[in-house]
Design a protein around this motif. Structure first.
Motif, PDB file in Angstrom:
ATOM      1  N   LYS A   1       3.325  -9.689 -26.200  1.00  0.00           N
ATOM      2  CA  LYS A   1       2.952  -9.094 -27.486  1.00  0.00           C
ATOM      3  C   LYS A   1       1.442  -8.918 -27.513  1.00  0.00           C
ATOM      4  CE  LYS A   1       6.892 -10.066 -30.074  1.00  0.00           C
ATOM      5  NZ  LYS A   1       7.722  -8.954 -29.976  1.00  0.00           N
ATOM      6  N   GLY A   2       1.019  -7.744 -27.926  1.00  0.00           N
ATOM      7  CA  GLY A   2      -0.407  -7.473 -28.033  1.00  0.00           C
ATOM      8  C   GLY A   2      -1.083  -7.129 -26.725  1.00  0.00           C
ATOM      9  N   GLY A   3      -0.336  -7.149 -25.626  1.00  0.00           N
ATOM     10  CA  GLY A   3      -0.915  -6.812 -24.333  1.00  0.00           C
ATOM     11  C   GLY A   3      -1.234  -5.337 -24.251  1.00  0.00           C
ATOM     12  N   SER A   4      -2.143  -4.995 -23.379  1.00  0.00           N
ATOM     13  CA  SER A   4      -2.497  -3.582 -23.239  1.00  0.00           C
ATOM     14  C   SER A   4      -1.776  -2.988 -22.033  1.00  0.00           C
ATOM     15  CB  SER A   4      -4.008  -3.411 -23.105  1.00  0.00           C
ATOM     16  OG  SER A   4      -4.472  -4.109 -21.983  1.00  0.00           O
ATOM     17  N   ILE A   5      -1.645  -1.692 -22.055  1.00  0.00           N
ATOM     18  CA  ILE A   5      -0.967  -0.993 -20.971  1.00  0.00           C
ATOM     19  C   ILE A   5      -1.755  -1.155 -19.680  1.00  0.00           C
ATOM     20  CG2 ILE A   5      -0.336   1.294 -20.120  1.00  0.00           C
ATOM     21  CD1 ILE A   5       0.474   2.083 -22.818  1.00  0.00           C
ATOM     22  N   SER A   6      -1.031  -1.419 -18.623  1.00  0.00           N
ATOM     23  CA  SER A   6      -1.686  -1.612 -17.329  1.00  0.00           C
ATOM     24  C   SER A   6      -2.098  -0.267 -16.737  1.00  0.00           C
ATOM     25  CB  SER A   6      -0.732  -2.315 -16.369  1.00  0.00           C
ATOM     26  OG  SER A   6       0.325  -1.450 -16.017  1.00  0.00           O
ATOM     27  N   PRO A   7      -3.125  -0.276 -15.900  1.00  0.00           N
ATOM     28  CA  PRO A   7      -3.526   0.965 -15.226  1.00  0.00           C
ATOM     29  C   PRO A   7      -2.390   1.568 -14.394  1.00  0.00           C
ATOM     30  CG  PRO A   7      -5.216  -0.720 -14.967  1.00  0.00           C
ATOM     31  CD  PRO A   7      -4.030  -1.385 -15.610  1.00  0.00           C
ATOM     32  N   GLU A   8      -1.511   0.722 -13.840  1.00  0.00           N
ATOM     33  CA  GLU A   8      -0.396   1.216 -13.039  1.00  0.00           C
ATOM     34  C   GLU A   8       0.571   2.036 -13.899  1.00  0.00           C
ATOM     35  OE1 GLU A   8      -1.153  -2.183 -13.113  1.00  0.00           O
ATOM     36  OE2 GLU A   8      -2.298  -2.169 -11.250  1.00  0.00           O
ATOM     37  N   LEU A   9       0.790   1.577 -15.114  1.00  0.00           N
ATOM     38  CA  LEU A   9       1.684   2.294 -16.019  1.00  0.00           C
ATOM     39  C   LEU A   9       1.081   3.635 -16.419  1.00  0.00           C
ATOM     40  CD1 LEU A   9       4.423   1.741 -17.499  1.00  0.00           C
ATOM     41  CD2 LEU A   9       3.035   1.236 -19.479  1.00  0.00           C
ATOM     42  N   LEU A  10      -0.199   3.648 -16.722  1.00  0.00           N
ATOM     43  CA  LEU A  10      -0.873   4.910 -17.073  1.00  0.00           C
ATOM     44  C   LEU A  10      -0.815   5.888 -15.914  1.00  0.00           C
ATOM     45  CD1 LEU A  10      -3.992   3.486 -18.940  1.00  0.00           C
ATOM     46  CD2 LEU A  10      -1.955   4.521 -19.959  1.00  0.00           C
ATOM     47  N   LYS A  11      -0.990   5.367 -14.710  1.00  0.00           N
ATOM     48  CA  LYS A  11      -0.937   6.221 -13.516  1.00  0.00           C
ATOM     49  C   LYS A  11       0.476   6.786 -13.320  1.00  0.00           C
ATOM     50  CE  LYS A  11      -2.137   6.095  -8.633  1.00  0.00           C
ATOM     51  NZ  LYS A  11      -3.313   6.808  -8.271  1.00  0.00           N
ATOM     52  N   ALA A  12       1.489   5.977 -13.586  1.00  0.00           N
ATOM     53  CA  ALA A  12       2.873   6.442 -13.457  1.00  0.00           C
ATOM     54  C   ALA A  12       3.152   7.574 -14.445  1.00  0.00           C
ATOM     55  CB  ALA A  12       3.845   5.284 -13.681  1.00  0.00           C
TER      56      ALA A  12
ATOM     57  N   SER B   1       7.708  -0.010 -33.698  1.00  0.00           N
ATOM     58  CA  SER B   1       7.189  -1.358 -33.950  1.00  0.00           C
ATOM     59  C   SER B   1       6.391  -1.886 -32.758  1.00  0.00           C
ATOM     60  CB  SER B   1       8.327  -2.321 -34.296  1.00  0.00           C
ATOM     61  OG  SER B   1       9.166  -2.513 -33.172  1.00  0.00           O
ATOM     62  N   SER B   2       6.521  -1.238 -31.623  1.00  0.00           N
ATOM     63  CA  SER B   2       5.832  -1.670 -30.407  1.00  0.00           C
ATOM     64  C   SER B   2       4.552  -0.868 -30.186  1.00  0.00           C
ATOM     65  CB  SER B   2       6.757  -1.494 -29.194  1.00  0.00           C
ATOM     66  OG  SER B   2       6.025  -1.629 -28.000  1.00  0.00           O
ATOM     67  N   THR B   3       3.426  -1.545 -30.250  1.00  0.00           N
ATOM     68  CA  THR B   3       2.163  -0.850 -29.979  1.00  0.00           C
ATOM     69  C   THR B   3       2.116  -0.396 -28.528  1.00  0.00           C
ATOM     70  OG1 THR B   3       1.016  -2.940 -29.531  1.00  0.00           O
ATOM     71  CG2 THR B   3       0.890  -2.069 -31.784  1.00  0.00           C
ATOM     72  N   TRP B   4       2.784  -1.135 -27.658  1.00  0.00           N
ATOM     73  CA  TRP B   4       2.860  -0.745 -26.243  1.00  0.00           C
ATOM     74  C   TRP B   4       3.564   0.607 -26.113  1.00  0.00           C
ATOM     75  CZ3 TRP B   4       1.499  -3.894 -21.874  1.00  0.00           C
ATOM     76  CH2 TRP B   4       1.813  -3.311 -20.648  1.00  0.00           C
ATOM     77  N   CYS B   5       4.721   0.744 -26.772  1.00  0.00           N
ATOM     78  CA  CYS B   5       5.453   2.020 -26.734  1.00  0.00           C
ATOM     79  C   CYS B   5       4.602   3.146 -27.314  1.00  0.00           C
ATOM     80  CB  CYS B   5       6.759   1.920 -27.523  1.00  0.00           C
ATOM     81  SG  CYS B   5       8.060   0.957 -26.718  1.00  0.00           S
ATOM     82  N   LEU B   6       3.903   2.869 -28.402  1.00  0.00           N
ATOM     83  CA  LEU B   6       3.085   3.905 -29.036  1.00  0.00           C
ATOM     84  C   LEU B   6       1.903   4.309 -28.158  1.00  0.00           C
ATOM     85  CD1 LEU B   6       3.221   2.589 -32.697  1.00  0.00           C
ATOM     86  CD2 LEU B   6       4.401   4.601 -31.762  1.00  0.00           C
ATOM     87  N   ASP B   7       1.291   3.337 -27.479  1.00  0.00           N
ATOM     88  CA  ASP B   7       0.215   3.672 -26.535  1.00  0.00           C
ATOM     89  C   ASP B   7       0.757   4.523 -25.394  1.00  0.00           C
ATOM     90  OD1 ASP B   7      -1.902   2.441 -27.863  1.00  0.00           O
ATOM     91  OD2 ASP B   7      -1.760   0.573 -26.702  1.00  0.00           O
ATOM     92  N   GLU B   8       1.922   4.141 -24.901  1.00  0.00           N
ATOM     93  CA  GLU B   8       2.594   4.892 -23.840  1.00  0.00           C
ATOM     94  C   GLU B   8       2.868   6.325 -24.308  1.00  0.00           C
ATOM     95  OE1 GLU B   8       5.563   2.252 -21.518  1.00  0.00           O
ATOM     96  OE2 GLU B   8       6.765   3.798 -22.492  1.00  0.00           O
TER      97      GLU B   8
END
Length: 160
Positions: A53-64, A81-88
Motif C-alpha cells: 500500500k502506498g508503494g510507487s510504480i517500479s521502473p520495470e512496470l513503466l517500461k513494460a 481505490s488503488s493509487t497504483w492502478c491509477l498511476d498505471e
C-alpha cells in the motif's frame, strides 16, 4: 538492379499490457483472460506481485507499459481505490492514447460510473482528494485518464 531491404519494425516487447485491480479480478476474470491470451500465443505482461500500500510504480512496470503494443484495462468496482492502478492508467493513457491501443473492459461497473466517477469511483476519489490535497494535479491526472478510457469503445461484462 535496385536492391531492396526489409526493415524489421519493432512493435514492442509485449503484445498486451494487462491492467487490473488484483483483489477484484486476479483469480477470476483477469486470470482467465490472461490464460486465454497466452494460449493464443499473445505475449502478455501481467504484474503478479502483491503490491505494498502506498508503494510507487517500479521502473520495470513503466517500461513494460511503454514496450507494449496495446493495453487492456479491466475496470472493476475497486479499480479507482488503488493509487497504483491509477498511476498505471495515467501512464497507459500518456503512452497509448492513440486509436485502438487502449481496450477497456468494464467488469461489473458501468462506463458512466467510470466516466463521471460516481458510486465506488466517487468514493475512492473523495479519499484520494483528501490524501493528496497537496497534489491536486495528480488527482486530476487520474480523473482525466479515467474519462479518456471510459470514452473509448470497450466491453461491458457482468460477473456471473
Amino acid at each position: 538492379m535496385a536492391s531492396t531491404s526489409i526493415q524489421k519494425v519493432s512493435h514492442g516487447k509485449y503484445d498486451v499490457f494487462l491492467s487490473f485491480r488484483g483483489e477484484d479480478t486476479r483469480k477470476s476474470f483477469t486470470g482467465h483472460l490472461y490464460a486465454a491470451l497466452k494460449n493464443k500465443g499473445i505475449y502478455v505482461f501481467r504484474d503478479d506481485k502483491e503490491l505494498e500500500k502506498g508503494g510507487s510504480i517500479s521502473p520495470e512496470l513503466l517500461k513494460a507499459i511503454e514496450e507494449s503494443r496495446i493495453s487492456i484495462i479491466v475496470l472493476s468496482k475497486n479499480y479507482a481505490s488503488s493509487t497504483w492502478c491509477l498511476d498505471e492508467l495515467a501512464k497507459i493513457v500518456e503512452c497509448k492514447n492513440r486509436k485502438d491501443q487502449i481496450l477497456p473492459i468494464f467488469y461489473d461497473v458501468e462506463p458512466t460510473v467510470v466516466r463521471k466517477q460516481t458510486a465506488s469511483f466517487g468514493e475512492a476519489f473523495a479519499k484520494h482528494e483528501e490524501a493528496f490535497r497537496n497534489n491536486v494535479e495528480k488527482v486530476q491526472t487520474w480523473r482525466d485518464a479515467l474519462k479518456t478510457v471510459a470514452n473509448k469503445s470497450g466491453w461491458e461484462l457482468k460477473d456471473r
